[in-house]
Design a protein around this motif. Structure first.
Motif, PDB file in Angstrom:
ATOM      1  N   ASN A  54       0.705  -1.063  -0.071  1.00 33.18           N
ATOM      2  CA  ASN A  54      -0.075  -0.034   0.009  1.00 33.18           C
ATOM      3  C   ASN A  54       0.812   1.395  -0.101  1.00 33.18           C
ATOM      4  O   ASN A  54       0.336   2.741  -1.035  1.00 33.18           O
ATOM      5  CB  ASN A  54      -0.818   0.024   1.097  1.00 33.18           C
ATOM      6  CG  ASN A  54      -2.095   1.058   1.400  1.00 33.18           C
ATOM      7  OD1 ASN A  54      -2.611   1.039  -0.206  1.00 33.18           O
ATOM      8  ND2 ASN A  54      -2.853   1.150   2.018  1.00 33.18           N
ATOM      9  N   LEU A  57       2.047   1.981  -3.409  1.00 28.28           N
ATOM     10  CA  LEU A  57       1.664   1.901  -4.343  1.00 28.28           C
ATOM     11  C   LEU A  57       0.914   3.402  -4.653  1.00 28.28           C
ATOM     12  O   LEU A  57       1.060   4.488  -5.125  1.00 28.28           O
ATOM     13  CB  LEU A  57       0.037   1.548  -4.446  1.00 28.28           C
ATOM     14  CG  LEU A  57      -0.032  -0.501  -4.920  1.00 28.28           C
ATOM     15  CD1 LEU A  57      -0.773  -0.883  -4.728  1.00 28.28           C
ATOM     16  CD2 LEU A  57       0.790  -0.068  -6.236  1.00 28.28           C
ATOM     17  N   ASN A  62       7.965   2.984  -8.930  1.00 24.15           N
ATOM     18  CA  ASN A  62       7.862   1.983  -9.998  1.00 24.15           C
ATOM     19  C   ASN A  62       9.354   1.516 -10.216  1.00 24.15           C
ATOM     20  O   ASN A  62      10.041   0.830 -10.743  1.00 24.15           O
ATOM     21  CB  ASN A  62       7.763   2.826 -11.603  1.00 24.15           C
ATOM     22  CG  ASN A  62       7.971   1.908 -12.539  1.00 24.15           C
ATOM     23  OD1 ASN A  62       7.164   1.356 -12.506  1.00 24.15           O
ATOM     24  ND2 ASN A  62       7.991   2.304 -14.137  1.00 24.15           N
ATOM     25  N   ILE A  65       7.862  -5.612  -9.365  1.00 17.93           N
ATOM     26  CA  ILE A  65       7.101  -6.251  -8.712  1.00 17.93           C
ATOM     27  C   ILE A  65       7.468  -7.207  -8.046  1.00 17.93           C
ATOM     28  O   ILE A  65       7.717  -8.016  -6.657  1.00 17.93           O
ATOM     29  CB  ILE A  65       5.851  -7.121  -9.303  1.00 17.93           C
ATOM     30  CG1 ILE A  65       5.023  -8.163  -8.378  1.00 17.93           C
ATOM     31  CG2 ILE A  65       6.263  -8.605 -10.691  1.00 17.93           C
ATOM     32  CD1 ILE A  65       4.145  -6.444  -7.405  1.00 17.93           C
ATOM     33  N   TYR A 125      -1.397  -6.208  -4.406  1.00 15.26           N
ATOM     34  CA  TYR A 125      -1.640  -5.812  -5.630  1.00 15.26           C
ATOM     35  C   TYR A 125      -2.168  -5.826  -6.905  1.00 15.26           C
ATOM     36  O   TYR A 125      -3.053  -4.983  -7.976  1.00 15.26           O
ATOM     37  CB  TYR A 125       0.232  -6.320  -6.377  1.00 15.26           C
ATOM     38  CG  TYR A 125       0.690  -5.263  -7.627  1.00 15.26           C
ATOM     39  CD1 TYR A 125       0.798  -3.786  -7.845  1.00 15.26           C
ATOM     40  CD2 TYR A 125       0.519  -6.270  -8.915  1.00 15.26           C
ATOM     41  CE1 TYR A 125       1.574  -3.470  -9.110  1.00 15.26           C
ATOM     42  CE2 TYR A 125       0.780  -5.399  -9.934  1.00 15.26           C
ATOM     43  CZ  TYR A 125       0.944  -4.234 -10.331  1.00 15.26           C
ATOM     44  OH  TYR A 125       1.577  -3.725 -11.524  1.00 15.26           O
ATOM     45  N   VAL A 126      -2.137  -7.111  -6.943  1.00 14.83           N
ATOM     46  CA  VAL A 126      -3.396  -7.475  -7.990  1.00 14.83           C
ATOM     47  C   VAL A 126      -4.553  -7.009  -7.859  1.00 14.83           C
ATOM     48  O   VAL A 126      -5.587  -6.405  -9.213  1.00 14.83           O
ATOM     49  CB  VAL A 126      -3.828  -9.080  -7.842  1.00 14.83           C
ATOM     50  CG1 VAL A 126      -4.581  -9.606  -8.982  1.00 14.83           C
ATOM     51  CG2 VAL A 126      -2.343  -9.331  -8.720  1.00 14.83           C
ATOM     52  N   TYR A 127      -5.430  -6.643  -6.608  1.00 15.63           N
ATOM     53  CA  TYR A 127      -6.326  -6.032  -6.306  1.00 15.63           C
ATOM     54  C   TYR A 127      -7.094  -4.515  -6.631  1.00 15.63           C
ATOM     55  O   TYR A 127      -7.522  -4.230  -6.830  1.00 15.63           O
ATOM     56  CB  TYR A 127      -6.428  -6.199  -4.195  1.00 15.63           C
ATOM     57  CG  TYR A 127      -7.723  -5.606  -4.238  1.00 15.63           C
ATOM     58  CD1 TYR A 127      -8.772  -6.113  -4.610  1.00 15.63           C
ATOM     59  CD2 TYR A 127      -7.798  -4.786  -3.126  1.00 15.63           C
ATOM     60  CE1 TYR A 127     -10.069  -5.504  -4.765  1.00 15.63           C
ATOM     61  CE2 TYR A 127      -8.857  -4.430  -2.658  1.00 15.63           C
ATOM     62  CZ  TYR A 127     -10.618  -4.359  -2.776  1.00 15.63           C
ATOM     63  OH  TYR A 127     -10.939  -3.759  -2.560  1.00 15.63           O
ATOM     64  N   LYS A 128      -5.581  -3.804  -6.130  1.00 15.55           N
ATOM     65  CA  LYS A 128      -5.451  -2.342  -6.732  1.00 15.55           C
ATOM     66  C   LYS A 128      -5.820  -2.138  -8.304  1.00 15.55           C
ATOM     67  O   LYS A 128      -5.753  -1.190  -7.984  1.00 15.55           O
ATOM     68  CB  LYS A 128      -4.672  -1.815  -6.067  1.00 15.55           C
ATOM     69  CG  LYS A 128      -4.865  -1.651  -4.197  1.00 15.55           C
ATOM     70  CD  LYS A 128      -5.608  -0.785  -4.029  1.00 15.55           C
ATOM     71  CE  LYS A 128      -6.388  -0.454  -2.812  1.00 15.55           C
ATOM     72  NZ  LYS A 128      -6.909   0.226  -2.477  1.00 15.55           N
ATOM     73  N   ASN A 129      -5.024  -3.537  -9.113  1.00 16.85           N
ATOM     74  CA  ASN A 129      -5.053  -2.901 -10.097  1.00 16.85           C
ATOM     75  C   ASN A 129      -5.730  -3.247 -11.062  1.00 16.85           C
ATOM     76  O   ASN A 129      -5.901  -4.286 -11.226  1.00 16.85           O
ATOM     77  CB  ASN A 129      -3.334  -2.929 -10.757  1.00 16.85           C
ATOM     78  CG  ASN A 129      -2.112  -2.389 -10.154  1.00 16.85           C
ATOM     79  OD1 ASN A 129      -2.301  -0.361  -9.904  1.00 16.85           O
ATOM     80  ND2 ASN A 129      -1.394  -2.782  -9.881  1.00 16.85           N
TER      81      ASN A 129
END
Length: 129
Positions: A54, A57, A62, A65, A125-129
């Protein structure tokens, strides 16, 4: 194939470590047996991974991952080590016992927490993107 050097993001780890550290210390000094806290250990690793991801993000950095995931796993493993050290200190102060137990009993759970933190960071990361 491009190779990158792994670097530890100490600034973001410091920002993300506050809440997992408080939870780890509270679990470590609690008077209840450690096996009762198994769901909270999973939550501790998850919290560490999610809080680190979090922060990354929100900052807009950048980063690769895999590098972010490994930094999150370092944070989660350090949370478990802090829990274990708080428990050792509690036992030494209140019960006059001082033992580290076996090295496997100290390192393997920390590696498990690190893996949970890695998975939680990837999931966040997958949930937010």
């Amino acid at each position: 194939m491009k190779t990158q050097k792994f670097s530890i993001d100490t600034e973001s780890i410091r920002k993300a470590y506050i809440v997992p550290a408080i939870l780890a210390i509270l679990l470590g000094i609690s008077p209840f047996p450690g096996h009762m806290w198994l769901p909270l250990f999973v939550f501790l690793g998850t919290l560490a991974g999610v809080s680190y991801m979090n922060i990354i993000l929100k900052s807009g950095q950048n980063l690769d991952i895999m590098q972010v995931g490994l930094n999150a796993s370092i944070l989660a493993g350090a949370s478990y080590i802090l829990y274990d050290l708080a428990g050792i200190l509690k036992d030494a102060l209140f019960y006059q016992t001082w033992t580290f137990g076996s090295l496997a009993g100290f390192i393997l759970p920390a590696l498990t927490e690190a893996f949970i933190g890695l998975l939680a960071a990837f999931a966040w990361y997958v949930y937010k993107n």
